[in-house]
Design a protein around this motif. Structure first.
Motif, PDB file in Angstrom:
ATOM      1  N   LEU A  86       0.810  -1.040  -0.010  1.00  0.00           N
ATOM      2  CA  LEU A  86      -0.030   0.249  -0.038  1.00  0.00           C
ATOM      3  C   LEU A  86       0.894   1.256  -0.043  1.00  0.00           C
ATOM      4  CD1 LEU A  86      -2.743  -0.926   2.651  1.00  0.00           C
ATOM      5  CD2 LEU A  86      -2.935  -0.568   0.040  1.00  0.00           C
ATOM      6  N   MET A  87       2.173   1.320   0.661  1.00  0.00           N
ATOM      7  CA  MET A  87       2.752   2.383   0.805  1.00  0.00           C
ATOM      8  C   MET A  87       3.568   2.575  -0.529  1.00  0.00           C
ATOM      9  SD  MET A  87       6.064   2.926   3.444  1.00  0.00           S
ATOM     10  CE  MET A  87       7.171   1.659   2.559  1.00  0.00           C
ATOM     11  N   LYS A  88       3.869   1.414  -1.200  1.00  0.00           N
ATOM     12  CA  LYS A  88       4.327   1.739  -2.654  1.00  0.00           C
ATOM     13  C   LYS A  88       3.416   2.349  -3.540  1.00  0.00           C
ATOM     14  CE  LYS A  88       6.925  -1.090  -5.994  1.00  0.00           C
ATOM     15  NZ  LYS A  88       7.243  -2.341  -6.288  1.00  0.00           N
ATOM     16  N   SER A  89       2.087   1.850  -3.464  1.00  0.00           N
ATOM     17  CA  SER A  89       1.126   2.282  -4.365  1.00  0.00           C
ATOM     18  C   SER A  89       0.836   3.708  -4.266  1.00  0.00           C
ATOM     19  CB  SER A  89      -0.159   1.512  -4.133  1.00  0.00           C
ATOM     20  OG  SER A  89      -0.156   0.215  -4.349  1.00  0.00           O
ATOM     21  N   LEU A  90       0.771   4.052  -2.863  1.00  0.00           N
ATOM     22  CA  LEU A  90       0.431   5.744  -2.462  1.00  0.00           C
ATOM     23  C   LEU A  90       1.705   6.346  -3.062  1.00  0.00           C
ATOM     24  CD1 LEU A  90      -0.890   5.080   1.134  1.00  0.00           C
ATOM     25  CD2 LEU A  90      -2.000   5.900  -0.663  1.00  0.00           C
ATOM     26  N   ASN A  91       2.854   5.966  -2.849  1.00  0.00           N
ATOM     27  CA  ASN A  91       4.102   6.692  -3.388  1.00  0.00           C
ATOM     28  C   ASN A  91       3.784   6.999  -4.886  1.00  0.00           C
ATOM     29  OD1 ASN A  91       5.842   8.145  -1.492  1.00  0.00           O
ATOM     30  ND2 ASN A  91       5.756   5.574  -0.512  1.00  0.00           N
ATOM     31  N   LYS A  92       3.601   5.920  -5.465  1.00  0.00           N
ATOM     32  CA  LYS A  92       3.516   5.783  -7.115  1.00  0.00           C
ATOM     33  C   LYS A  92       2.482   6.717  -7.595  1.00  0.00           C
ATOM     34  CE  LYS A  92       3.439   2.579 -10.955  1.00  0.00           C
ATOM     35  NZ  LYS A  92       2.920   1.006 -11.353  1.00  0.00           N
ATOM     36  N   ALA A  93       1.170   6.818  -6.772  1.00  0.00           N
ATOM     37  CA  ALA A  93       0.144   7.586  -7.107  1.00  0.00           C
ATOM     38  C   ALA A  93       0.337   9.012  -7.033  1.00  0.00           C
ATOM     39  CB  ALA A  93      -1.168   7.194  -6.318  1.00  0.00           C
ATOM     40  N   GLY A  94       1.137   9.476  -6.111  1.00  0.00           N
ATOM     41  CA  GLY A  94       1.676  10.772  -6.049  1.00  0.00           C
ATOM     42  C   GLY A  94       0.700  11.844  -5.722  1.00  0.00           C
ATOM     43  N   SER A  97      -2.129  15.960  -1.964  1.00  0.00           N
ATOM     44  CA  SER A  97      -2.406  16.079  -0.539  1.00  0.00           C
ATOM     45  C   SER A  97      -1.583  15.101   0.491  1.00  0.00           C
ATOM     46  CB  SER A  97      -3.978  15.990  -0.124  1.00  0.00           C
ATOM     47  OG  SER A  97      -4.395  14.804  -0.946  1.00  0.00           O
ATOM     48  N   GLN A  98      -1.238  14.040  -0.189  1.00  0.00           N
ATOM     49  CA  GLN A  98      -0.543  12.959   0.683  1.00  0.00           C
ATOM     50  C   GLN A  98       1.015  13.183   0.859  1.00  0.00           C
ATOM     51  OE1 GLN A  98      -2.064   9.369  -1.236  1.00  0.00           O
ATOM     52  NE2 GLN A  98      -3.967   9.504   0.023  1.00  0.00           N
ATOM     53  N   ALA A  99       1.403  14.122  -0.180  1.00  0.00           N
ATOM     54  CA  ALA A  99       3.011  13.999  -0.272  1.00  0.00           C
ATOM     55  C   ALA A  99       3.769  14.281   1.226  1.00  0.00           C
ATOM     56  CB  ALA A  99       3.221  14.992  -1.300  1.00  0.00           C
ATOM     57  N   GLU A 100       3.360  15.076   1.851  1.00  0.00           N
ATOM     58  CA  GLU A 100       3.906  15.383   3.053  1.00  0.00           C
ATOM     59  C   GLU A 100       3.945  14.218   4.197  1.00  0.00           C
ATOM     60  OE1 GLU A 100       5.986  17.835   3.822  1.00  0.00           O
ATOM     61  OE2 GLU A 100       5.768  18.467   1.712  1.00  0.00           O
ATOM     62  N   MET A 101       2.410  13.636   4.143  1.00  0.00           N
ATOM     63  CA  MET A 101       2.351  12.655   5.007  1.00  0.00           C
ATOM     64  C   MET A 101       3.283  11.345   4.564  1.00  0.00           C
ATOM     65  SD  MET A 101      -1.723  12.675   5.824  1.00  0.00           S
ATOM     66  CE  MET A 101      -2.252  12.806   3.994  1.00  0.00           C
ATOM     67  N   LEU A 102       3.413  11.029   3.347  1.00  0.00           N
ATOM     68  CA  LEU A 102       4.296  10.143   2.850  1.00  0.00           C
ATOM     69  C   LEU A 102       5.834  10.305   3.304  1.00  0.00           C
ATOM     70  CD1 LEU A 102       2.269   8.983  -0.393  1.00  0.00           C
ATOM     71  CD2 LEU A 102       2.585   7.752   1.384  1.00  0.00           C
ATOM     72  N   LYS A 103       6.328  11.274   3.132  1.00  0.00           N
ATOM     73  CA  LYS A 103       7.525  11.850   3.400  1.00  0.00           C
ATOM     74  C   LYS A 103       7.726  11.381   5.017  1.00  0.00           C
ATOM     75  CE  LYS A 103       8.617  15.504   0.205  1.00  0.00           C
ATOM     76  NZ  LYS A 103       8.851  17.100   0.144  1.00  0.00           N
ATOM     77  N   GLN A 143      -0.945   9.817  13.187  1.00  0.00           N
ATOM     78  CA  GLN A 143      -1.868  10.914  12.764  1.00  0.00           C
ATOM     79  C   GLN A 143      -1.895  10.686  11.090  1.00  0.00           C
ATOM     80  OE1 GLN A 143      -1.744  14.845  14.002  1.00  0.00           O
ATOM     81  NE2 GLN A 143      -2.482  14.208  15.750  1.00  0.00           N
ATOM     82  N   ALA A 144      -0.520  10.641  10.403  1.00  0.00           N
ATOM     83  CA  ALA A 144      -0.431  10.618   8.930  1.00  0.00           C
ATOM     84  C   ALA A 144      -0.842   9.046   8.590  1.00  0.00           C
ATOM     85  CB  ALA A 144       1.147  10.759   8.618  1.00  0.00           C
ATOM     86  N   LEU A 145      -0.308   8.148   9.363  1.00  0.00           N
ATOM     87  CA  LEU A 145      -0.633   6.715   9.116  1.00  0.00           C
ATOM     88  C   LEU A 145      -2.457   6.641   8.999  1.00  0.00           C
ATOM     89  CD1 LEU A 145       1.866   4.814  10.983  1.00  0.00           C
ATOM     90  CD2 LEU A 145       1.663   4.873   8.717  1.00  0.00           C
TER      91      LEU A 145
END
Length: 264
Positions: A86-94, A97-103, A143-145
Motif C-alpha cells: 500500500l505504501m508503494k502504491s500511495l507513493n506511486k500515485a503521487g 495532498s498525501q505527499a507530506e504525510m508520505l515523506k 496521524q499520518a498513518l
C-alpha cells in the motif's frame, strides 16, 4: 451364575488408545448409580485416571499450538506485505495532498517493515516491539498513518505479534507438561484402575446378590467386544502391511541388476 467380563488385550493397545477406552467406560458406568452398586470408590479412581489420560491425549497427539502459530505467523506476513504494498502504491500515485504525510511515514515504515520481512522469528519480535514503541511515541506518524489508511494494518500487526508471543508461551507450558508425563507409568496405572473397577463389579454381585449388576456388565461387555474386535482387525491389517512391505523389499533385493548380469 455370576457374569464375568470379557478379556481386553491391553498389551496390544497404543498409548493413545487408553484415553478413549477409559472415557467410554466411564460414560457407560455413569448411567448407573455406582453408590447403590457399591462400586463408587473404584469408579471415582477411574474418573481420576480419566483426567490424567485426557492430558496425555492432548499432549502427545500433536505438538500443541502448532497450527495456531502457523496461522498467526502467516497473518503477520500478510500484514507486513500489505503495508509495504500500500505504501508503494500511495507513493506511486503521487497524490499531492498525501505527499507530506508520505515523506513522514515512508522512512518510518521502510525502516521497520522491510527489516521485519527479512528477519528470523526472534528478530521479527524485537523489530515489531521497537516499531510499536516508536509508533506510540510519535503522534505525527500516527496521524499520518491514520489519514493514509495504514494505521489499521500497523495496529493489527502488533496485535498479531502479541498473540504469537502469548501462544508461544502457552506452547512452552504445554511442552513442559509433556516432559513430566511418563506415558508408560500412566498407562500401567490406567490398566490397573480398569481391572480394579471391573473386579469391583464382579465382587459386588457376589457380595450383594439382591442387586442386579447384569445390565451394567452386559453394556460394558458389549463395548469391550466391539472394541477388541476393532483392535484385532487393526493389528491384523498392520501385520499384513508389514509382511507385504518385507516381501516387496525381498523381491527388490533379489532382482538382478544390469551390472550383476554383466559380471556373471
Amino acid at each position: 451364575m455370576n457374569e464375568v467380563f470379557l478379556t481386553v488385550p491391553y498389551s496390544r493397545m497404543r498409548y493413545l488408545d487408553f484415553p478413549g477406552f477409559v472415557n467410554d467406560t466411564v460414560t457407560i458406568a455413569a448411567k448407573y448409580n455406582v453408590a447403590d452398586l457399591f462400586i463408587e470408590g473404584t469408579y471415582n479412581r477411574l474418573l481420576a485416571i480419566k483426567t490424567e489420560l485426557n492430558e496425555l491425549e492432548v499432549t502427545y497427539r500433536k505438538q500443541p499450538k502448532t497450527d495456531m502459530l502457523a496461522e498467526l505467523r502467516s497473518t503477520r506476513g500478510i500484514m507486513i506485505d500489505t503495508v509495504l504494498r500500500l505504501m508503494k502504491s500511495l507513493n506511486k500515485a503521487g497524490v499531492a495532498s498525501q505527499a507530506e504525510m508520505l515523506k513522514l511515514v515512508t522512512p518510518f515504515l521502510e525502516r521497520y517493515m522491510s527489516s521485519i520481512q527479512d528477519s528470523d522469528t526472534e528478530l521479527k519480535r524485537e523489530l515489531i516491539r521497537q516499531l510499536g514503541k516508536n509508533f506510540d511515541d510519535n503522534d505525527a506518524v500516527k496521524q499520518a498513518l491514520e489519514s493514509l489508511g495504514l494505521k489499521l494494518f500497523v495496529d493489527e500487526l502488533r496485535t498479531v505479534q502479541s498473540k504469537i508471543e502469548e501462544t508461544q508461551n502457552e506452547k512452552i507450558e504445554l511442552l513442559s507438561k509433556n516432559i513430566l508425563i511418563d506415558k508408560r507409568e500412566l498407562t500401567l496405572r490406567a490398566i490397573a484402575t480398569l481391572k480394579n473397577f471391573f473386579h469391583a463389579i464382579e465382587l459386588g454381585q457376589l457380595d450383594h446378590a439382591d442387586l442386579d449388576y447384569s445390565a451394567l456388565i452386559n453394556k460394558l461387555n458389549k463395548f469391550m467386544s466391539v472394541y477388541t474386535t476393532s483392535l484385532r482387525t487393526r493389528i491384523t491389517i498392520q501385520k499384513k502391511a508389514l509382511a507385504a512391505k518385507k516381501e516387496e523389499a525381498t523381491k527388490k533385493a533379489t532382482v538382478p541388476t544390469p551390472t550383476s548380469d554383466a559380471v556373471a
